[in-house]
Scaffold this motif. Structure first.
Motif, PDB file in Angstrom:
ATOM      1  N   LEU A  19       0.683  -0.973  -0.317  1.00  0.00           N
ATOM      2  CA  LEU A  19      -0.043  -0.075   0.060  1.00  0.00           C
ATOM      3  C   LEU A  19       1.304   1.521   0.133  1.00  0.00           C
ATOM      4  O   LEU A  19       0.536   2.649  -1.140  1.00  0.00           O
ATOM      5  N   MET A  20       2.527   0.836   1.170  1.00  0.00           N
ATOM      6  CA  MET A  20       3.028   2.198   0.720  1.00  0.00           C
ATOM      7  C   MET A  20       3.592   2.589  -0.311  1.00  0.00           C
ATOM      8  O   MET A  20       3.562   3.437  -1.468  1.00  0.00           O
ATOM      9  N   THR A  39       1.083   3.933  -2.778  1.00  0.00           N
ATOM     10  CA  THR A  39       0.537   5.650  -2.836  1.00  0.00           C
ATOM     11  C   THR A  39       2.667   6.120  -3.035  1.00  0.00           C
ATOM     12  O   THR A  39       1.619   7.490  -4.146  1.00  0.00           O
ATOM     13  N   THR A  53       1.066   6.972  -7.088  1.00  0.00           N
ATOM     14  CA  THR A  53      -0.182   7.177  -7.475  1.00  0.00           C
ATOM     15  C   THR A  53       0.448   9.052  -7.213  1.00  0.00           C
ATOM     16  O   THR A  53       0.732   9.818  -7.381  1.00  0.00           O
ATOM     17  N   VAL A  54       1.412   9.544  -6.291  1.00  0.00           N
ATOM     18  CA  VAL A  54       2.477  10.625  -6.272  1.00  0.00           C
ATOM     19  C   VAL A  54       3.012  10.630  -7.358  1.00  0.00           C
ATOM     20  O   VAL A  54       2.913  11.752  -7.986  1.00  0.00           O
ATOM     21  N   ALA A 111       1.701  11.724 -10.633  1.00  0.00           N
ATOM     22  CA  ALA A 111       0.366  12.695 -10.779  1.00  0.00           C
ATOM     23  C   ALA A 111       1.546  13.733 -11.323  1.00  0.00           C
ATOM     24  O   ALA A 111       0.665  14.927 -11.939  1.00  0.00           O
ATOM     25  N   TYR A 112       2.289  13.709 -11.187  1.00  0.00           N
ATOM     26  CA  TYR A 112       3.487  14.834 -11.923  1.00  0.00           C
ATOM     27  C   TYR A 112       3.531  14.862 -12.902  1.00  0.00           C
ATOM     28  O   TYR A 112       4.853  15.747 -13.826  1.00  0.00           O
ATOM     29  N   LYS A 113       3.307  13.088 -13.230  1.00  0.00           N
ATOM     30  CA  LYS A 113       3.715  13.284 -15.550  1.00  0.00           C
ATOM     31  C   LYS A 113       2.557  13.756 -15.898  1.00  0.00           C
ATOM     32  O   LYS A 113       1.336  13.354 -15.424  1.00  0.00           O
ATOM     33  N   ASP A 114       3.213  13.901 -17.244  1.00  0.00           N
ATOM     34  CA  ASP A 114       1.780  14.326 -17.961  1.00  0.00           C
ATOM     35  C   ASP A 114       1.543  13.627 -18.512  1.00  0.00           C
ATOM     36  O   ASP A 114       2.170  13.262 -19.479  1.00  0.00           O
ATOM     37  N   ASN A 133      -4.009  10.497 -16.984  1.00  0.00           N
ATOM     38  CA  ASN A 133      -3.635  11.064 -15.504  1.00  0.00           C
ATOM     39  C   ASN A 133      -4.630  10.110 -13.999  1.00  0.00           C
ATOM     40  O   ASN A 133      -4.602   9.593 -13.078  1.00  0.00           O
ATOM     41  N   ILE A 134      -5.797  10.788 -15.169  1.00  0.00           N
ATOM     42  CA  ILE A 134      -6.719  10.075 -13.976  1.00  0.00           C
ATOM     43  C   ILE A 134      -7.414   8.812 -14.287  1.00  0.00           C
ATOM     44  O   ILE A 134      -7.799   8.246 -13.156  1.00  0.00           O
ATOM     45  N   LEU A 181      -7.052   6.569 -10.823  1.00  0.00           N
ATOM     46  CA  LEU A 181      -8.198   5.812  -9.916  1.00  0.00           C
ATOM     47  C   LEU A 181      -7.791   4.367 -10.224  1.00  0.00           C
ATOM     48  O   LEU A 181      -8.177   3.556  -9.090  1.00  0.00           O
ATOM     49  N   ALA A 220      -5.706   3.635  -6.960  1.00  0.00           N
ATOM     50  CA  ALA A 220      -6.376   3.462  -5.832  1.00  0.00           C
ATOM     51  C   ALA A 220      -7.321   2.394  -5.680  1.00  0.00           C
ATOM     52  O   ALA A 220      -7.073   1.561  -4.555  1.00  0.00           O
ATOM     53  N   THR A 221      -8.038   1.655  -6.433  1.00  0.00           N
ATOM     54  CA  THR A 221      -8.914   0.403  -7.318  1.00  0.00           C
ATOM     55  C   THR A 221      -7.915  -0.969  -6.689  1.00  0.00           C
ATOM     56  O   THR A 221      -7.940  -1.506  -5.904  1.00  0.00           O
ATOM     57  N   LYS A 262      -5.073  -1.070  -4.219  1.00  0.00           N
ATOM     58  CA  LYS A 262      -4.723  -0.571  -3.090  1.00  0.00           C
ATOM     59  C   LYS A 262      -6.139  -0.818  -2.336  1.00  0.00           C
ATOM     60  O   LYS A 262      -5.705  -1.378  -1.052  1.00  0.00           O
ATOM     61  N   ILE A 322      -2.738   3.851   6.226  1.00  0.00           N
ATOM     62  CA  ILE A 322      -2.733   2.985   6.305  1.00  0.00           C
ATOM     63  C   ILE A 322      -1.795   2.530   7.197  1.00  0.00           C
ATOM     64  O   ILE A 322      -2.475   1.091   7.453  1.00  0.00           O
ATOM     65  N   ILE A 335      -8.494   6.110   0.444  1.00  0.00           N
ATOM     66  CA  ILE A 335      -7.277   6.163  -0.137  1.00  0.00           C
ATOM     67  C   ILE A 335      -7.910   6.457  -2.002  1.00  0.00           C
ATOM     68  O   ILE A 335      -7.219   6.983  -2.411  1.00  0.00           O
ATOM     69  N   TYR A 336      -9.565   7.171  -2.113  1.00  0.00           N
ATOM     70  CA  TYR A 336     -10.014   7.411  -3.192  1.00  0.00           C
ATOM     71  C   TYR A 336      -9.444   9.207  -3.263  1.00  0.00           C
ATOM     72  O   TYR A 336      -9.229   9.601  -4.258  1.00  0.00           O
ATOM     73  N   LEU A 387      -4.314  15.373  -6.129  1.00  0.00           N
ATOM     74  CA  LEU A 387      -3.301  15.231  -7.262  1.00  0.00           C
ATOM     75  C   LEU A 387      -3.783  14.973  -8.615  1.00  0.00           C
ATOM     76  O   LEU A 387      -3.744  14.823  -9.614  1.00  0.00           O
ATOM     77  N   ARG A 413      -1.792  17.869 -10.284  1.00  0.00           N
ATOM     78  CA  ARG A 413      -0.347  18.167 -10.512  1.00  0.00           C
ATOM     79  C   ARG A 413       0.674  18.431 -11.233  1.00  0.00           C
ATOM     80  O   ARG A 413       1.336  19.152 -11.026  1.00  0.00           O
ATOM     81  N   HIS A 414       0.602  17.832 -12.897  1.00  0.00           N
ATOM     82  CA  HIS A 414       1.345  17.823 -13.887  1.00  0.00           C
ATOM     83  C   HIS A 414       1.681  18.941 -14.176  1.00  0.00           C
ATOM     84  O   HIS A 414       2.193  18.728 -15.367  1.00  0.00           O
TER      85      HIS A 414
END
Lengths: 108, 253
Positions: free
Chosen positions: A18-19, A22, A25-26, A29-32, A37-38, A42, A45-46, A48, B74, B240-241, B248, B251-252
């Motif tokens: 799970l770590m 996480t 996912t961060v 998020a910073y990659k275009d 992205n979404i 998701l 998240a699913t 996890k 978590i 988590i969702y 986020l 952020r890009h």
């Protein structure tokens, strides 16, 4: 009682997974990735959530009846999301959602 | 009610009694999935309609605090699972220990959340008459903004005003403020309801801890620990969702 007892090692392994999820996912998020992205967010998240349900919530070791309840939850959620989003997706004008503040200023 | 030891009259065996309690919690969680699902749906539709304002809103959130809270929550799920394990294998002292650890981590989560809410208050980002999405770029010193960060934020807000201007000629800033308030209304509603669930969970934990001191939970009887665990893990799943969707999403850029 015929509880299935999972080992602490397994729990710690799930925690570490799970770590990693996480962190991933961060990072993602910073990659275009454009519209992806979404989807990536998701999907992670699913993944996890599935780990939590299967192992922390013992769904993997639960009776079929519990599986049925979980599948129903996902299915009903799917109906709600799919039908509502289908409706919104076929509307091309979202002006009806706009704040009244914006129209008030224009008419003055 | 008629009761023999731990067994209530309407059940045949302890196992059946425990199965019933678990099924009850799972069915309650189905209603919770649909309850939070409705909020996520509202968020999705509005984010799609007002992506510029929602992007600005999401980028004002403190990623470090949000990430820290994800780790804390978590971790609390791990200690909760370990409490159930300790009860199953009869390590009664450890049940109390793990439950207290879970409670402390839950409290830490709410503490971090409180810091974030306070920050939003200081930055004029609580929906209402004092809401001002440009407050931080106009008063950079009071938001701790400087250098490249300030430039980036200013550029983002200018782009968002332009995007709103296209839809609402002549009232771009007003529209951005209106729609950013929509983001923050949803942010506070969703994280607030999540926090409320945490508070209820903390209450349940206190109740379990009080009983666990007397060594009440062991291999023969641990239904309350297990069922509270199901609830606690569900609240974790909601976060988590919430974390990627609220923190986020943009952020890009």
């Amino acid at each position: 009682m015929s509880d299935h007892i999972a080992s602490p090692k397994l729990y710690v392994g799930i925690f570490l997974a799970l770590m990693v999820g996480t962190a991933l996912t961060v990072f993602a998020a910073y990659k275009d990735l454009g519209p992806w992205n979404i989807v990536v967010a998701l999907a992670i998240a699913t993944f996890k959530a599935t780990l939590v349900v299967l192992f922390f919530m013992h769904a993997k070791y639960s009776p079929k009846r519990t599986h049925l309840v979980i599948i129903c939850a996902v299915f009903w959620l799917g109906i709600m999301l799919a039908l509502t989003l289908t409706d919104y997706h076929t509307r091309h004008d979202f002006s009806f959602l706009r704040s009244p503040a914006t129209t008030v200023t224009r008419s003055v | 009610m008629h009761r023999t030891g731990e067994l209530y009259g309407q059940f045949e065996t302890l196992e059946q009694q425990k199965d019933t309690a678990q099924l009850g919690m799972w069915i309650f969680l189905v209603t919770e999935v649909l309850f939070f699902g409705g909020m996520f749906l509202t968020y999705t539709i509005n984010r799609h309609a007002f992506s510029a304002a929602f992007g600005i809103g999401g980028n004002t959130l403190d990623l470090r605090l949000g990430g820290l809270n994800t780790v804390i929550l978590i971790m609390s799920s791990l200690t909760m699972a370990m409490a159930v394990w300790a009860a199953q294998v009869g390590k009664k002292k450890r049940v109390t220990g793990f439950l207290i650890a879970t409670l402390i981590l839950g409290g830490a989560f709410l503490g971090v959340k409180a810091i974030e809410y306070k920050q939003k208050y200081d930055h004029h980002l609580i929906p209402g008459s004092t809401f001002n999405v440009t407050y931080c770029v106009n008063n950079p010193s009071s938001c701790g903004l400087a250098g490249k960060q300030l430039e980036d934020e200013r550029r983002e807000i200018e782009e968002a005003i332009k995007a709103e201007e296209n839809e609402n000629p002549g009232s771009g800033l007003i529209a951005l403020n209106a729609h950013a308030q929509l983001y923050f209304s949803l942010y506070f509603a969703m994280t607030g309801l999540h926090a409320l669930h945490m508070v209820i969970g903390a209450g349940l934990l206190l109740w379990l801890i009080a009983q666990s001191f007397g060594g009440r939970f062991g291999p023969g009887y641990n239904t309350p620990v297990e069922v509270t665990g199901l609830y606690w893990h569900f609240v974790d799943i909601v976060w988590i969702y919430l974390f990627p969707l609220l923190y986020l999403i943009d952020r890009h850029n």
